[in-house]
Design an enzyme around this catalytic site. Sequence first.
Site, PDB file in Angstrom:
ATOM      1  N   GLU A  85      -3.942  -8.695   4.549  1.00  0.00           N
ATOM      2  CA  GLU A  85      -4.726  -7.762   5.376  1.00  0.00           C
ATOM      3  C   GLU A  85      -5.356  -6.675   4.512  1.00  0.00           C
ATOM      4  O   GLU A  85      -6.540  -6.366   4.634  1.00  0.00           O
ATOM      5  CB  GLU A  85      -3.862  -7.107   6.457  1.00  0.00           C
ATOM      6  CG  GLU A  85      -4.737  -6.374   7.462  1.00  0.00           C
ATOM      7  CD  GLU A  85      -4.110  -5.123   8.053  1.00  0.00           C
ATOM      8  OE1 GLU A  85      -4.469  -4.796   9.182  1.00  0.00           O
ATOM      9  OE2 GLU A  85      -3.295  -4.472   7.393  1.00  0.00           O
ATOM     10  N   ASN A  86      -4.557  -6.104   3.614  1.00  0.00           N
ATOM     11  CA  ASN A  86      -5.068  -5.011   2.802  1.00  0.00           C
ATOM     12  C   ASN A  86      -6.140  -5.463   1.820  1.00  0.00           C
ATOM     13  O   ASN A  86      -7.116  -4.749   1.584  1.00  0.00           O
ATOM     14  CB  ASN A  86      -3.914  -4.330   2.059  1.00  0.00           C
ATOM     15  CG  ASN A  86      -3.118  -3.389   2.945  1.00  0.00           C
ATOM     16  OD1 ASN A  86      -3.625  -2.364   3.366  1.00  0.00           O
ATOM     17  ND2 ASN A  86      -1.881  -3.731   3.241  1.00  0.00           N
ATOM     18  N   GLN A 112      -7.600  -1.943  17.438  1.00  0.00           N
ATOM     19  CA  GLN A 112      -7.017  -3.227  17.056  1.00  0.00           C
ATOM     20  C   GLN A 112      -5.495  -3.076  17.034  1.00  0.00           C
ATOM     21  O   GLN A 112      -4.970  -2.047  16.586  1.00  0.00           O
ATOM     22  CB  GLN A 112      -7.504  -3.673  15.672  1.00  0.00           C
ATOM     23  CG  GLN A 112      -8.973  -4.052  15.606  1.00  0.00           C
ATOM     24  CD  GLN A 112      -9.270  -5.340  16.357  1.00  0.00           C
ATOM     25  OE1 GLN A 112      -8.395  -6.133  16.616  1.00  0.00           O
ATOM     26  NE2 GLN A 112     -10.532  -5.535  16.702  1.00  0.00           N
ATOM     27  N   ARG A 162       0.836  -1.199   0.000  1.00  0.00           N
ATOM     28  CA  ARG A 162       0.000   0.000   0.000  1.00  0.00           C
ATOM     29  C   ARG A 162       0.867   1.244   0.000  1.00  0.00           C
ATOM     30  O   ARG A 162       1.699   1.438   0.878  1.00  0.00           O
ATOM     31  CB  ARG A 162      -0.930   0.011   1.218  1.00  0.00           C
ATOM     32  CG  ARG A 162      -1.949   1.137   1.134  1.00  0.00           C
ATOM     33  CD  ARG A 162      -2.941   1.085   2.268  1.00  0.00           C
ATOM     34  NE  ARG A 162      -3.965   2.107   2.088  1.00  0.00           N
ATOM     35  CZ  ARG A 162      -4.869   2.420   2.989  1.00  0.00           C
ATOM     36  NH1 ARG A 162      -4.895   1.784   4.137  1.00  0.00           N
ATOM     37  NH2 ARG A 162      -5.761   3.358   2.752  1.00  0.00           N
ATOM     38  N   GLU A 199      -0.291  -0.045   8.948  1.00  0.00           N
ATOM     39  CA  GLU A 199       0.434   1.224   8.802  1.00  0.00           C
ATOM     40  C   GLU A 199      -0.508   2.423   8.907  1.00  0.00           C
ATOM     41  O   GLU A 199      -0.144   3.467   9.452  1.00  0.00           O
ATOM     42  CB  GLU A 199       1.184   1.272   7.469  1.00  0.00           C
ATOM     43  CG  GLU A 199       1.977   2.557   7.296  1.00  0.00           C
ATOM     44  CD  GLU A 199       2.920   2.545   6.104  1.00  0.00           C
ATOM     45  OE1 GLU A 199       3.369   3.636   5.703  1.00  0.00           O
ATOM     46  OE2 GLU A 199       3.220   1.445   5.581  1.00  0.00           O
ATOM     47  N   ARG A 200      -1.728   2.280   8.401  1.00  0.00           N
ATOM     48  CA  ARG A 200      -2.662   3.409   8.470  1.00  0.00           C
ATOM     49  C   ARG A 200      -2.995   3.745   9.920  1.00  0.00           C
ATOM     50  O   ARG A 200      -3.058   4.920  10.300  1.00  0.00           O
ATOM     51  CB  ARG A 200      -3.939   3.073   7.682  1.00  0.00           C
ATOM     52  CG  ARG A 200      -4.850   4.270   7.427  1.00  0.00           C
ATOM     53  CD  ARG A 200      -5.898   3.927   6.377  1.00  0.00           C
ATOM     54  NE  ARG A 200      -6.864   2.978   6.909  1.00  0.00           N
ATOM     55  CZ  ARG A 200      -8.086   3.318   7.329  1.00  0.00           C
ATOM     56  NH1 ARG A 200      -8.473   4.588   7.281  1.00  0.00           N
ATOM     57  NH2 ARG A 200      -8.916   2.419   7.790  1.00  0.00           N
ATOM     58  N   ARG A 254      -9.349  -6.093   3.703  1.00  0.00           N
ATOM     59  CA  ARG A 254      -9.975  -4.832   4.109  1.00  0.00           C
ATOM     60  C   ARG A 254     -10.338  -3.966   2.905  1.00  0.00           C
ATOM     61  O   ARG A 254     -10.895  -2.882   3.068  1.00  0.00           O
ATOM     62  CB  ARG A 254      -9.023  -4.035   5.009  1.00  0.00           C
ATOM     63  CG  ARG A 254      -8.773  -4.662   6.376  1.00  0.00           C
ATOM     64  CD  ARG A 254      -7.714  -3.873   7.125  1.00  0.00           C
ATOM     65  NE  ARG A 254      -7.442  -4.438   8.427  1.00  0.00           N
ATOM     66  CZ  ARG A 254      -8.043  -4.073   9.554  1.00  0.00           C
ATOM     67  NH1 ARG A 254      -8.953  -3.133   9.528  1.00  0.00           N
ATOM     68  NH2 ARG A 254      -7.740  -4.647  10.701  1.00  0.00           N
ATOM     69  N   ALA A 255      -9.976  -4.419   1.672  1.00  0.00           N
ATOM     70  CA  ALA A 255     -10.198  -3.648   0.445  1.00  0.00           C
ATOM     71  C   ALA A 255      -9.482  -2.304   0.517  1.00  0.00           C
ATOM     72  O   ALA A 255      -9.989  -1.289   0.027  1.00  0.00           O
ATOM     73  CB  ALA A 255     -11.694  -3.452   0.188  1.00  0.00           C
ATOM     74  N   GLY A 310      -8.942   5.766  20.923  1.00  0.00           N
ATOM     75  CA  GLY A 310      -7.707   5.009  20.942  1.00  0.00           C
ATOM     76  C   GLY A 310      -7.645   4.011  19.793  1.00  0.00           C
ATOM     77  O   GLY A 310      -8.577   3.903  18.998  1.00  0.00           O
TER      78      GLY A 310
END
Length: 296
Positions: A126-127, A73, A51, A93-94, A130-131, A70
Amino acid sequence: MNEKNSNSRLGRGLAALIGDVPPIEATRINSGDGIRRLPVEFIVASPNNPRRHFAPEDLEDLTNSIREKGVMQPILVRPSPLEPDQYELVAGERRWRAAQRAGLHEVPVIIREVDDREALELAIIENVQRADLNPLEESRGYDQLMDQFGYTQSDLAQVIGKSRSHVANTLRLMKLPTEVQQFVSDGALTAGHARALITADNPTELAKRIIDGGLSVRETENLAQKQAQAVSGGEPSAKGSAKIAKDADTLALEKTLSDLLGLKVVIDHKERGGKVEIKYRTLEQLDDVCQRLQHR
């Protein structure tokens, strides 16, 4: 790929490696569940994260949420292969970026000992789940796994949880000119538009016409076919014009097979099966095709 190692991970997905982790507020940190807190400055971004684009508005929304509630996850990290006492991001990372913007000094993490291949695999999984990846980022990630770690398209389909045709169609986007790829990354073109341009004679010029005219994917496919007919000097016959136009993926596959064999390949795909025609002019060409098939 190492068959033993890959088979033990295929299809497990991100949750299988980090566990079914409940929200942080329902979890006691350092209670034996593997979740720790690390200072944000101890964490560095991975240069191999597929990404690359983080929409400012989405990042701002997440920052506001983290500032109020907060990080819900944990972030997945691994010990840095380059620096002691540092950890490299594997997934999340986001969340890490938004946590810094929100002024947090620590973030919840799960630390896993994974190699470069597993780290890239997890980041893509993961990405994709999560699209979060745009089509070009997804394509580059698949291409990186194949180029660096010897994955096949079948391996990728099994690991990512997608069909093999999805993987193949996504990888085709890498054949587009850089400017067209940028249109896809920016969201000006969809993956469907982009696949229709793969067989076009001048995809960059056609892409600009599509964007300016706001054309649909079907309109794009028809326009690409008309352009190809104009370049070849052919005109569709009355009989041919009555047929349903082939979709971009079928045309791209025809071109791939034609380039591979050096002969014209025609795919007649129907709802229930179809046929593949390989057109040859000499017995030597036919013999060459037979030799290729026998050595597969």
